[in-house]
Scaffold this motif. Structure first.
Motif, PDB file in Angstrom:
ATOM      1  N   GLY A  63       2.687   6.153  -6.969  1.00  0.00           N
ATOM      2  CA  GLY A  63       1.843   6.804  -7.357  1.00  0.00           C
ATOM      3  C   GLY A  63       2.132   8.739  -6.816  1.00  0.00           C
ATOM      4  N   ASN A  64       2.459   8.746  -5.801  1.00  0.00           N
ATOM      5  CA  ASN A  64       2.097  10.668  -6.200  1.00  0.00           C
ATOM      6  C   ASN A  64       3.444  10.961  -6.434  1.00  0.00           C
ATOM      7  OD1 ASN A  64      -0.260  11.282  -4.010  1.00  0.00           O
ATOM      8  ND2 ASN A  64       0.790   9.995  -1.880  1.00  0.00           N
ATOM      9  N   ALA A  97       4.782  10.091  -9.034  1.00  0.00           N
ATOM     10  CA  ALA A  97       4.155  10.089 -10.775  1.00  0.00           C
ATOM     11  C   ALA A  97       3.205  11.805 -10.761  1.00  0.00           C
ATOM     12  CB  ALA A  97       3.331   9.195 -11.257  1.00  0.00           C
ATOM     13  N   LYS A 119      -7.216  16.221  -2.173  1.00  0.00           N
ATOM     14  CA  LYS A 119      -6.602  16.461  -2.745  1.00  0.00           C
ATOM     15  C   LYS A 119      -6.698  16.429  -4.642  1.00  0.00           C
ATOM     16  CE  LYS A 119      -2.505  12.996  -3.028  1.00  0.00           C
ATOM     17  NZ  LYS A 119      -1.763  11.970  -2.501  1.00  0.00           N
ATOM     18  N   HIS A 123       4.461   2.109 -10.023  1.00  0.00           N
ATOM     19  CA  HIS A 123       3.012   1.659  -9.363  1.00  0.00           C
ATOM     20  C   HIS A 123       1.792   0.758 -10.030  1.00  0.00           C
ATOM     21  CE1 HIS A 123      -0.004   4.600  -7.658  1.00  0.00           C
ATOM     22  NE2 HIS A 123      -0.739   4.140  -8.977  1.00  0.00           N
ATOM     23  N   LEU A 124       2.137   0.360 -11.253  1.00  0.00           N
ATOM     24  CA  LEU A 124       0.964  -0.408 -12.229  1.00  0.00           C
ATOM     25  C   LEU A 124       2.052  -1.882 -11.822  1.00  0.00           C
ATOM     26  CD1 LEU A 124      -1.150  -1.258 -13.870  1.00  0.00           C
ATOM     27  CD2 LEU A 124       0.524  -0.262 -16.016  1.00  0.00           C
ATOM     28  N   GLY A 146      -7.221   4.860 -14.396  1.00  0.00           N
ATOM     29  CA  GLY A 146      -5.558   4.782 -13.985  1.00  0.00           C
ATOM     30  C   GLY A 146      -5.217   4.455 -15.099  1.00  0.00           C
ATOM     31  N   LEU A 147      -5.676   3.131 -15.370  1.00  0.00           N
ATOM     32  CA  LEU A 147      -5.468   2.399 -17.071  1.00  0.00           C
ATOM     33  C   LEU A 147      -4.892   3.550 -18.420  1.00  0.00           C
ATOM     34  CD1 LEU A 147      -4.447  -0.617 -17.807  1.00  0.00           C
ATOM     35  CD2 LEU A 147      -6.965  -1.240 -18.146  1.00  0.00           C
ATOM     36  N   HIS A 174      -8.778   9.301 -10.477  1.00  0.00           N
ATOM     37  CA  HIS A 174      -8.313   8.358 -10.099  1.00  0.00           C
ATOM     38  C   HIS A 174      -8.396   8.458  -9.147  1.00  0.00           C
ATOM     39  CE1 HIS A 174      -5.596   4.954 -10.053  1.00  0.00           C
ATOM     40  NE2 HIS A 174      -4.712   5.333  -9.582  1.00  0.00           N
ATOM     41  N   LEU A 187      -9.982   7.109  -5.710  1.00  0.00           N
ATOM     42  CA  LEU A 187      -9.971   6.186  -4.972  1.00  0.00           C
ATOM     43  C   LEU A 187      -9.553   7.020  -3.180  1.00  0.00           C
ATOM     44  CD1 LEU A 187      -6.989   6.793  -4.105  1.00  0.00           C
ATOM     45  CD2 LEU A 187      -6.376   5.852  -6.415  1.00  0.00           C
ATOM     46  N   THR A 216       2.494   1.557  -3.086  1.00  0.00           N
ATOM     47  CA  THR A 216       1.689   2.344  -4.385  1.00  0.00           C
ATOM     48  C   THR A 216       1.753   3.393  -4.187  1.00  0.00           C
ATOM     49  OG1 THR A 216       0.733  -0.202  -4.418  1.00  0.00           O
ATOM     50  CG2 THR A 216      -0.566   1.653  -5.285  1.00  0.00           C
ATOM     51  N   PHE A 221       1.333  -2.842  -8.711  1.00  0.00           N
ATOM     52  CA  PHE A 221      -0.436  -3.333  -8.469  1.00  0.00           C
ATOM     53  C   PHE A 221      -0.785  -5.072  -9.102  1.00  0.00           C
ATOM     54  CE2 PHE A 221      -4.434  -3.696 -10.169  1.00  0.00           C
ATOM     55  CZ  PHE A 221      -5.276  -3.233  -9.630  1.00  0.00           C
ATOM     56  N   ARG A 248       0.799  -0.865  -0.077  1.00  0.00           N
ATOM     57  CA  ARG A 248      -0.011  -0.130   0.294  1.00  0.00           C
ATOM     58  C   ARG A 248       0.937   0.978  -0.211  1.00  0.00           C
ATOM     59  NH1 ARG A 248      -5.374   1.415   2.830  1.00  0.00           N
ATOM     60  NH2 ARG A 248      -6.123   3.417   1.512  1.00  0.00           N
TER      61      ARG A 248
HETATM   62  C1  HEM Z   1      -3.467   1.209 -14.325  1.00  0.00           C
HETATM   63  C2  HEM Z   1      -2.949   1.555 -13.641  1.00  0.00           C
HETATM   64  C3  HEM Z   1      -3.506   2.333 -12.419  1.00  0.00           C
HETATM   65  C4  HEM Z   1      -3.561   1.343 -11.617  1.00  0.00           C
HETATM   66  C5  HEM Z   1      -3.565  -0.114 -11.031  1.00  0.00           C
HETATM   67  C6  HEM Z   1      -3.030   2.460 -10.176  1.00  0.00           C
HETATM   68  C7  HEM Z   1      -3.818   1.498  -8.644  1.00  0.00           C
HETATM   69  C8  HEM Z   1      -3.406   2.898  -7.805  1.00  0.00           C
HETATM   70  C9  HEM Z   1      -4.048   1.778  -5.872  1.00  0.00           C
HETATM   71  C10 HEM Z   1      -4.508   0.214  -5.833  1.00  0.00           C
HETATM   72  C11 HEM Z   1      -3.675   2.204  -5.494  1.00  0.00           C
HETATM   73  C12 HEM Z   1      -3.665   3.143  -4.277  1.00  0.00           C
HETATM   74  C13 HEM Z   1      -4.948   2.925  -3.451  1.00  0.00           C
HETATM   75  C14 HEM Z   1      -5.107   3.048  -2.110  1.00  0.00           C
HETATM   76  O1  HEM Z   1      -4.612   3.646  -1.135  1.00  0.00           O
HETATM   77  O2  HEM Z   1      -5.742   2.064  -1.742  1.00  0.00           O
HETATM   78  C15 HEM Z   1      -3.307   3.832  -5.841  1.00  0.00           C
HETATM   79  C16 HEM Z   1      -3.111   5.196  -6.085  1.00  0.00           C
HETATM   80  C17 HEM Z   1      -2.072   6.153  -5.814  1.00  0.00           C
HETATM   81  N1  HEM Z   1      -1.723   6.346  -7.888  1.00  0.00           N
HETATM   82 FE1  HEM Z   1      -3.211   4.930  -8.852  1.00  0.00          FE
HETATM   83  N2  HEM Z   1      -2.997   3.429  -9.874  1.00  0.00           N
HETATM   84  C18 HEM Z   1      -2.488   3.450 -11.868  1.00  0.00           C
HETATM   85  C19 HEM Z   1      -2.161   4.390 -12.596  1.00  0.00           C
HETATM   86  C20 HEM Z   1      -1.634   5.943 -11.914  1.00  0.00           C
HETATM   87  C21 HEM Z   1      -1.217   6.566 -12.602  1.00  0.00           C
HETATM   88  C22 HEM Z   1      -0.706   6.518 -14.278  1.00  0.00           C
HETATM   89  C23 HEM Z   1      -0.848   7.704 -11.570  1.00  0.00           C
HETATM   90  C24 HEM Z   1      -0.219   9.416 -12.562  1.00  0.00           C
HETATM   91  C25 HEM Z   1      -0.038   9.378 -13.654  1.00  0.00           C
HETATM   92  C26 HEM Z   1      -1.451   7.084 -10.327  1.00  0.00           C
HETATM   93  C27 HEM Z   1      -0.912   8.381  -8.994  1.00  0.00           C
HETATM   94  C28 HEM Z   1      -1.955   7.366  -8.117  1.00  0.00           C
HETATM   95  C29 HEM Z   1      -1.797   8.069  -6.539  1.00  0.00           C
HETATM   96  C30 HEM Z   1      -1.161   9.964  -6.869  1.00  0.00           C
HETATM   97  C31 HEM Z   1      -2.053   7.413  -5.471  1.00  0.00           C
HETATM   98  C32 HEM Z   1      -2.660   7.656  -4.561  1.00  0.00           C
HETATM   99  C33 HEM Z   1      -3.321   8.454  -4.010  1.00  0.00           C
HETATM  100  C34 HEM Z   1      -3.573   8.856  -2.273  1.00  0.00           C
HETATM  101  O3  HEM Z   1      -2.430   9.933  -1.926  1.00  0.00           O
HETATM  102  O4  HEM Z   1      -4.082   8.388  -1.990  1.00  0.00           O
HETATM  103  N3  HEM Z   1      -1.674   6.008 -11.055  1.00  0.00           N
HETATM  104  N4  HEM Z   1      -3.135   3.270  -7.652  1.00  0.00           N
END
Ligand code: HEM
Length: 211
Positions: free
Chosen positions: A47-48, A50, A172, A90-91, A119-120, A162, A166, A43, A94, A40
């Motif tokens: 994500g942050n 990116a 945010k 990040h992907l 996100g995908l 996305h 989530l 991830t 996952f 977690r």
């Molecule tokens: C297929 C593509 C993607 C999948 C499967 C995916 C999946 C996830 C998952 C499972 C989480 C965590 C959720 C949790 O807190 O339990 C997450 C968080 C996050 N994702 Fe992705 N993501 C994808 C693409 C992206 C992309 C392209 C970006 C940015 C360029 C991104 C940015 C973020 C950010 C910023 C968070 C955190 C948000 C927070 O602080 O709570 N994701 N993503």
């Protein structure tokens, strides 16, 4: 000699080191067992990172157009590619770590949850931009190349969705949404005379050209 080197390559060096820094911190924390919930937390961290790098990539064009700060054009592609690298990481977490490449579970997970689906979508756009960011592709695609590069705004919009879908609170996503709208608005602002040269100059290092 030293001054010339720093003047020429200082910003590029800073961007490379700055982009590498979060990866070093994450690997360090992982190796030291500092994460209570590594999947977690990794991830969220990838994500942050990116997301932050995507914001910086988008900020390059307004900075060059409006402030005349042309040097950023030379690091725009690097920033875009680093965004893609963190998004891919990040992907991978996952798909590989969380789901252990169990495609029978992954396919429903990818398509059932709307936050994963957008996100995908963002990832596919970033992949296309990264693959076509070279000079060769720039020449092959001609005027279509610039149009393709503008899809970075669509990717950013999908990332905002996305994060919105989530998160428990919209704060945010709202902050990033406002920033994105602001950056888009800056694209259409009239260019001050002093910055016109910057806007007219060709891209200096290929892709993620969103002028
Ligand atoms: C297929 C593509 C993607 C999948 C499967 C995916 C999946 C996830 C998952 C499972 C989480 C965590 C959720 C949790 O807190 O339990 C997450 C968080 C996050 N994702 Fe992705 N993501 C994808 C693409 C992206 C992309 C392209 C970006 C940015 C360029 C991104 C940015 C973020 C950010 C910023 C968070 C955190 C948000 C927070 O602080 O709570 N994701 N993503």
């Amino acid at each position: 000699m030293k001054t010339t080197f720093l003047k020429r390559h200082g910003l590029r060096l800073l961007v490379h080191l700055g982009a590498l820094f979060p990866a070093v911190v994450m690997v360090w924390n992982l190796a030291r067992g500092n994460y209570l919930d590594p999947i977690r937390q990794m991830t969220t961290a990838t994500g942050n990172t990116a997301l932050g790098l995507l914001g910086l990539t988008l900020a390059c064009t307004p900075l060059a157009r409006l402030a005349g700060f042309r040097a950023v054009l030379r690091v725009r592609r690097t920033l875009g590619l680093c965004t893609f690298a963190y998004a891919a990481w990040h992907l991978l977490i996952f798909v590989g770590w969380d789901y252990g490449f169990a495609w029978d579970l992954l396919i429903p997970a990818l398509f059932d949850q709307r936050f994963v689906l957008v996100g995908l979508g963002a990832f596919v756009i970033l992949l296309a931009l990264a693959l076509t960011s070279t000079r060769g592709w720039q020449q092959r695609l001609g005027r279509w190349w610039k149009r393709l590069q503008r899809w970075i705004y669509a990717a950013a919009g999908l990332v905002v969705l996305h994060v919105l879908w989530l998160s428990k609170t919209p704060d945010k996503a709202l902050r990033y949404g406002i920033l994105l709208v602001l950056l888009l608005a800056l694209r259409w602002m009239p260019i001050p005379h002093t910055a016109r040269r910057a806007a007219d100059s060709p891209p200096t290092d290929g892709g993620f050209n969103i002028s």
